[in-house]
Design an enzyme around this catalytic site. Structure first.
Site, PDB file in Angstrom:
ATOM      1  CG  ASN A 185       1.946  -1.577   2.506  1.00 21.88           C
ATOM      2  OD1 ASN A 185       2.924  -2.148   2.030  1.00 21.88           O
ATOM      3  ND2 ASN A 185       1.679  -0.309   2.268  1.00 21.88           N
ATOM      4  CG  ASP A 194      12.237   1.640  -4.502  1.00 23.64           C
ATOM      5  OD1 ASP A 194      13.436   1.441  -4.251  1.00 23.64           O
ATOM      6  OD2 ASP A 194      11.326   1.018  -3.938  1.00 23.64           O
ATOM      7  CD  GLU A 203       2.972   2.234  -0.421  1.00 27.49           C
ATOM      8  OE1 GLU A 203       2.963   1.040  -0.067  1.00 27.49           O
ATOM      9  OE2 GLU A 203       3.428   3.135   0.304  1.00 27.49           O
ATOM     10  CG  HIS A 253       5.440  -1.522  -0.209  1.00 28.98           C
ATOM     11  ND1 HIS A 253       5.367  -0.394   0.584  1.00 28.98           N
ATOM     12  CD2 HIS A 253       6.696  -2.001   0.003  1.00 28.98           C
ATOM     13  CE1 HIS A 253       6.496  -0.220   1.211  1.00 28.98           C
ATOM     14  NE2 HIS A 253       7.326  -1.179   0.883  1.00 28.98           N
TER      15      HIS A 253
END
Ligand code: F6R
Length: 241
Positions: free
Chosen positions: A136, A67, A143, A138
């Protein structure tokens, strides 16, 4: 799924580096999928030191990164291209032309993602994909969502991720709000996945990823369906398991 528990971050980093080193030794022209963030820093340090001792040769290695922040170019010290150059690429004998990170300077989201997907196709199957995990759940910047995104896409970062990543920036306002990320399909097509996780703030996400239901609300849970996943985590990250 194979789980390796380590007493601390230093041991985690040595073990992860040993696995990547074995991959490079067995297949010198392997394609590595690489991650940024704080989790793999120690792994990269160990790989650099193996290279410096003459134990590892990156000359034929190719890489694709997960990313990049939208809007940051490689000279920005918060960009993932800068991170990779600084922590690994400039310190070993990899050919820079064989290293690939999504182009954060391309503000045409669709064009940038299409170009990266085409590149991934051209490069072939990733031999080993290194991953961290967000608090979270990810992976990459996939996400929590109501579906799994398959290919490279542009992501609106959640507030939780902006909060988690602001520690790297001068202020919260400086954290980019979007990123380009490989999709879950891209990640899952790797032959082997190596996920590293350390610290208490990863414990809930890691427990959900390993033992919870497979759901896009915890993107890392999809790894339960991959045939060759190794998770290396320290005691704190495994404390909720
Ligand atoms: C980075 C990436 C992210 C991180 C995750 C954990 O390339 O893909 O998924 O792995 O946000 O970040 P750290 O390691 O900083 O806790």
């Amino acid at each position: 799924m194979k789980l390796i528990k380590t007493k601390d971050y230093a041991e985690l980093s040595r073990k992860a580096a040993n696995i990547i080193a074995a991959q490079i030794t067995l297949k010198p022209d392997c394609l590595l999928g690489l991650a940024t963030g704080s989790s793999p820093v120690g792994t990269y340090e160990n790989l650099v030191s193996m290279y410096e001792k003459g134990d590892l040769d990156f000359s034929q290695v190719k890489s694709v990164n997960l990313d990049e922040y939208v809007g940051l170019d490689g000279s920005n010290d918060q960009s993932y291209r800068y991170f990779m150059n600084h922590h690994l690429f400039e310190k070993v004998n990899i050919d820079m032309a064989n290293t690939h990170v999504p182009d954060g300077t391309n503000l045409d989201n669709a064009k940038c993602c299409d170009a990266y997907n085409a590149l991934l196709k051209e490069m072939g199957t990733v031999d080993l994909q290194l991953l961290g995990i967000g608090p979270n759940g990810h992976i990459g910047f996939n996400e929590p969502d109501d579906h799994f995104e398959q290919l490279t896409h542009c992501v609106d970062l959640t507030n939780e991720t902006i909060q988690a990543n602001k520690r790297f920036f001068a202020s919260e306002a400086d954290v980019p709000r979007q990123a380009y990320s490989m999709g879950i399909g891209n990640i899952m097509s790797a032959k082997m996945i190596l996920l590293v996780a350390n610290g208490k703030n990863k414990a809930k996400a890691l427990a959900a990823a390993i033992n919870g239901p497979v759901t896009p609300q915890c993107p890392a849970s999809i790894l339960q369906f991959h045939p060759n996943v190794v998770i290396i985590a320290d005691e704190e990250a495994l404390s909720e398991l």
